[in-house]
Design a protein around this motif. Structure first.
Motif, PDB file in Angstrom:
ATOM      1  N   ILE A 183       0.852  -1.190   0.000  1.00  0.00           N
ATOM      2  CA  ILE A 183       0.000   0.000   0.000  1.00  0.00           C
ATOM      3  C   ILE A 183       0.888   1.242   0.000  1.00  0.00           C
ATOM      4  N   THR A 184       0.583   2.133  -0.915  1.00  0.00           N
ATOM      5  CA  THR A 184       1.352   3.371  -1.044  1.00  0.00           C
ATOM      6  C   THR A 184       0.402   4.565  -1.027  1.00  0.00           C
ATOM      7  N   PRO A 185       0.902   5.733  -0.646  1.00  0.00           N
ATOM      8  CA  PRO A 185       0.026   6.913  -0.547  1.00  0.00           C
ATOM      9  C   PRO A 185      -0.567   7.298  -1.901  1.00  0.00           C
ATOM     10  N   THR A 186      -1.807   7.726  -1.886  1.00  0.00           N
ATOM     11  CA  THR A 186      -2.425   8.291  -3.081  1.00  0.00           C
ATOM     12  C   THR A 186      -1.875   9.706  -3.287  1.00  0.00           C
ATOM     13  N   ASP A 187      -2.248  10.298  -4.398  1.00  0.00           N
ATOM     14  CA  ASP A 187      -1.782  11.664  -4.653  1.00  0.00           C
ATOM     15  C   ASP A 187      -2.476  12.697  -3.771  1.00  0.00           C
ATOM     16  N   ARG A 188      -3.412  12.258  -2.929  1.00  0.00           N
ATOM     17  CA  ARG A 188      -4.094  13.174  -2.019  1.00  0.00           C
ATOM     18  C   ARG A 188      -3.144  13.681  -0.932  1.00  0.00           C
ATOM     19  N   GLY A 189      -2.255  12.817  -0.475  1.00  0.00           N
ATOM     20  CA  GLY A 189      -1.359  13.207   0.608  1.00  0.00           C
ATOM     21  C   GLY A 189      -2.045  13.147   1.958  1.00  0.00           C
ATOM     22  N   ALA A 190      -1.317  13.428   3.005  1.00  0.00           N
ATOM     23  CA  ALA A 190      -1.830  13.357   4.370  1.00  0.00           C
ATOM     24  C   ALA A 190      -2.839  14.466   4.639  1.00  0.00           C
ATOM     25  N   VAL A 191      -3.867  14.138   5.411  1.00  0.00           N
ATOM     26  CA  VAL A 191      -4.872  15.121   5.826  1.00  0.00           C
ATOM     27  C   VAL A 191      -5.042  15.030   7.340  1.00  0.00           C
ATOM     28  N   LEU A 241     -15.374  15.913 -14.596  1.00  0.00           N
ATOM     29  CA  LEU A 241     -15.584  16.742 -13.414  1.00  0.00           C
ATOM     30  C   LEU A 241     -16.858  16.285 -12.719  1.00  0.00           C
ATOM     31  N   ALA A 242     -16.835  16.240 -11.399  1.00  0.00           N
ATOM     32  CA  ALA A 242     -17.999  15.741 -10.671  1.00  0.00           C
ATOM     33  C   ALA A 242     -18.184  16.513  -9.372  1.00  0.00           C
ATOM     34  N   ASP A 266     -12.297  17.635 -10.321  1.00  0.00           N
ATOM     35  CA  ASP A 266     -11.832  16.380 -10.881  1.00  0.00           C
ATOM     36  C   ASP A 266     -12.543  15.199 -10.208  1.00  0.00           C
ATOM     37  N   ALA A 267     -12.982  14.219 -11.015  1.00  0.00           N
ATOM     38  CA  ALA A 267     -13.839  13.150 -10.495  1.00  0.00           C
ATOM     39  C   ALA A 267     -13.167  12.323  -9.409  1.00  0.00           C
ATOM     40  N   MET A 268     -11.879  12.011  -9.563  1.00  0.00           N
ATOM     41  CA  MET A 268     -11.207  11.234  -8.520  1.00  0.00           C
ATOM     42  C   MET A 268     -11.124  12.042  -7.234  1.00  0.00           C
ATOM     43  N   ARG A 269     -10.834  13.317  -7.351  1.00  0.00           N
ATOM     44  CA  ARG A 269     -10.793  14.174  -6.163  1.00  0.00           C
ATOM     45  C   ARG A 269     -12.178  14.240  -5.515  1.00  0.00           C
ATOM     46  N   ALA A 270     -13.231  14.277  -6.321  1.00  0.00           N
ATOM     47  CA  ALA A 270     -14.594  14.304  -5.780  1.00  0.00           C
ATOM     48  C   ALA A 270     -14.889  13.039  -4.991  1.00  0.00           C
ATOM     49  N   ALA A 271     -14.444  11.889  -5.498  1.00  0.00           N
ATOM     50  CA  ALA A 271     -14.651  10.631  -4.774  1.00  0.00           C
ATOM     51  C   ALA A 271     -13.850  10.617  -3.477  1.00  0.00           C
ATOM     52  N   ASP A 272     -12.593  11.054  -3.544  1.00  0.00           N
ATOM     53  CA  ASP A 272     -11.776  11.163  -2.331  1.00  0.00           C
ATOM     54  C   ASP A 272     -12.473  12.025  -1.283  1.00  0.00           C
ATOM     55  N   ASP A 273     -12.981  13.172  -1.722  1.00  0.00           N
ATOM     56  CA  ASP A 273     -13.617  14.105  -0.790  1.00  0.00           C
ATOM     57  C   ASP A 273     -14.858  13.489  -0.145  1.00  0.00           C
ATOM     58  N   ALA A 274     -15.662  12.780  -0.941  1.00  0.00           N
ATOM     59  CA  ALA A 274     -16.867  12.158  -0.389  1.00  0.00           C
ATOM     60  C   ALA A 274     -16.493  11.112   0.659  1.00  0.00           C
ATOM     61  N   TRP A 275     -15.472  10.331   0.372  1.00  0.00           N
ATOM     62  CA  TRP A 275     -14.998   9.294   1.306  1.00  0.00           C
ATOM     63  C   TRP A 275     -14.507   9.931   2.597  1.00  0.00           C
ATOM     64  N   LEU A 276     -13.700  10.970   2.484  1.00  0.00           N
ATOM     65  CA  LEU A 276     -13.156  11.643   3.659  1.00  0.00           C
ATOM     66  C   LEU A 276     -14.234  12.412   4.420  1.00  0.00           C
ATOM     67  N   PHE A 277     -15.201  13.003   3.691  1.00  0.00           N
ATOM     68  CA  PHE A 277     -16.250  13.772   4.340  1.00  0.00           C
ATOM     69  C   PHE A 277     -17.090  12.887   5.253  1.00  0.00           C
ATOM     70  N   LYS A 278     -17.350  11.666   4.827  1.00  0.00           N
ATOM     71  CA  LYS A 278     -18.125  10.761   5.681  1.00  0.00           C
ATOM     72  C   LYS A 278     -17.425  10.536   7.015  1.00  0.00           C
ATOM     73  N   ALA A 279     -16.114  10.299   6.963  1.00  0.00           N
ATOM     74  CA  ALA A 279     -15.370  10.091   8.207  1.00  0.00           C
ATOM     75  C   ALA A 279     -15.388  11.349   9.069  1.00  0.00           C
ATOM     76  N   LEU A 280     -15.231  12.491   8.435  1.00  0.00           N
ATOM     77  CA  LEU A 280     -15.242  13.759   9.170  1.00  0.00           C
ATOM     78  C   LEU A 280     -16.582  13.983   9.851  1.00  0.00           C
ATOM     79  N   ALA A 281     -17.685  13.833   9.123  1.00  0.00           N
ATOM     80  CA  ALA A 281     -19.010  14.099   9.683  1.00  0.00           C
ATOM     81  C   ALA A 281     -19.322  13.173  10.856  1.00  0.00           C
TER      82      ALA A 281
END
Length: 439
Positions: free
Chosen positions: A70-78, A125-126, A206-221
């Protein structure tokens, strides 16, 4: 994100249910992640809702439960602002030992679909609309939370209520601050049609960024809600008599010159838009398992429950599964309105965008757009009526086989069949606890 000063970090990849699977580790080891120093079994991304191994999974018995890299995605640490101790999450992707992408990793599944757009010189774009409910989970059944100002439990719907948003101001302030710190572009928040239900829109990108954000937003909420003494759930149907949680997605496609391929200057959009719509409609029934991945999901997909149940499209009509919003032709886009809030955002976008691409590849033509209340139109293709039917359709449909990698199809089917059997052994009144925060 600067990791200096942190004692620990989390590394996590996304499993088939959208849950984070990974490790807690010393922050001092973060510098080794890019070199592939982190490993875990590939089967970890193909466990059921409760985290159990899948029985008879070929990932275990044919590979000896091999480790993947497993290697880091291009999102980087948050940052993880819901934790008391400062820490960071590093989103990861799973690879085989030889460097090949593991196509049981939902993020790789979406990358595989998006590569077909990239091959044409196109960029997707999404934007997502995230619906969720705040609730009190301390009793034997889901209950609305107490109004922080009055101490009394919410007892009625309050559509577009500013006062209800303001009552939970402390929660929403922390949620927006957390989103900003994580790089999640949270936009408008509204009070929705369900009891204690809210919606936050995430920006078009960007669609991949949108998916990343949705995944992370669920954890945040979910994490921020716990800090405030209640729970957040994205369950499709927390209450039988209230509106369920959906996750609509808007998408458009730009060519190499930055032109929207769905825009031909008219109010109706381009031929490519209609071909994409046709693909989405054709694949929709067999994609039910992606849009409604849990038993509870099918409580939302019933007539009159503010959720589409038939494969139909229309212009500016919110009773349609596929809606083409109005506005400037330059912003012409497709809104896919079927998915519940309990979906895996990577798989959901994979199914939608993959279906659109098949429609374009085949030059499909949709039926005439529908008018009026689409819930009352008879004879339209229907989504699966129940969880087991959805599993069976998904497993054998030829369009699904063109849209998604075979590994992802097989793993999701195995996961859902095991969950179907698992819930059959549990008292129905306890099922909600399994879905509460897991989805």
């Amino acid at each position: 994100m600067d990791l200096s000063g942190l004692k620990t970090i989390r590394i996590a990849a996304c499993d088939m249910n959208g849950q984070m699977r990974g490790k807690r580790m010393p922050a001092s080891l973060a510098g080794k992640l890019d070199s592939g120093a982190a490993r875990m079994p590939v089967s970890a991304l193909n466990v059921d809702l409760w985290g159990r191994d899948i029985e008879d999974s070929p990932l275990v018995f044919e590979t000896g439960d091999a480790d993947g890299v497993i290697t880091p995605t291009d999102r980087g640490a948050v940052p993880m602002p819901w934790l008391k101790t400062p820490s960071a999450l590093v989103p990861m992707s799973m690879y085989w030992e030889d460097g090949a992408a593991f196509l049981g990793d939902p993020r790789h599944v979406l990358a595989d679909v998006l590569s077909r757009y990239t091959a044409r010189g196109w960029t997707v774009l999404a934007a997502t609309e995230m619906e969720f409910c705040l609730l009190d989970d301390s009793g034997p059944a889901p209950a609305p939370p107490a109004d922080p100002l009055t101490g009394r439990k919410l007892d009625q719907q309050s559509v577009l209520s500013i006062s209800e948003l303001d009552a939970f101001d402390a929660f929403f302030t922390d949620l927006y601050d957390g989103a900003e710190s994580m790089g999640i572009p949270a936009q408008a928040a509204i009070s929705e049609a369900g009891l204690g239900q809210f919606e936050i829109n995430l920006n078009h990108q960007d669609a991949m960024r949108a998916a990343d954000d949705a995944w992370l937003f669920k954890a945040l909420a979910k994490g921020v809600a716990r800090k405030h003494g209640f729970a957040t759930t994205f369950m499709a149907k927390p209450y039988a008599q209230e509106a369920g949680n959906g996750m609509h997605v808007h998408f458009s496609v730009e060519d190499q010159d930055g032109k929207n391929i769905f825009d031909d200057g008219s109010a109706t959009g381009s031929d490519l838009l209609r071909q994409a719509v046709a693909g989405c409609l054709a694949a929709m029934p067999a994609s039910s398992l992606i849009f409604a991945p849990h038993g509870n999901s099918y409580d939302r997909l019933v007539p009159g429950a503010h959720a589409p149940i038939s494969a139909a499209w229309a212009y500016e009509n919110r009773t349609a599964a596929i809606r083409i919003p109005g506005g400037s032709p330059k912003a012409r886009r497709i809104e896919h309105r079927v998915a519940g809030g309990d979906i895996n955002p990577y798989l959901m976008l994979s199914a939608v965008l993959g279906a659109a691409m098949v429609g374009i590849e085949d030059g499909m033509q949709p039926p005439a757009p529908s008018d009026g209340n689409i819930y009352e139109i008879e004879g339209l293709p229907q989504l699966a009526a129940d969880w087991e039917t959805a599993i069976n359709w998904f497993e054998t449909d030829p369009l699904i086989a063109r849209i998604l990698p075979q590994t992802a199809i097989r793993n999701l089917v195995m996961t859902k069949r095991q969950e179907l059997a698992g819930f059959a052994e549990r008292p129905p009144e306890t099922h909600w606890l399994s879905w509460l925060e897991a989805v």
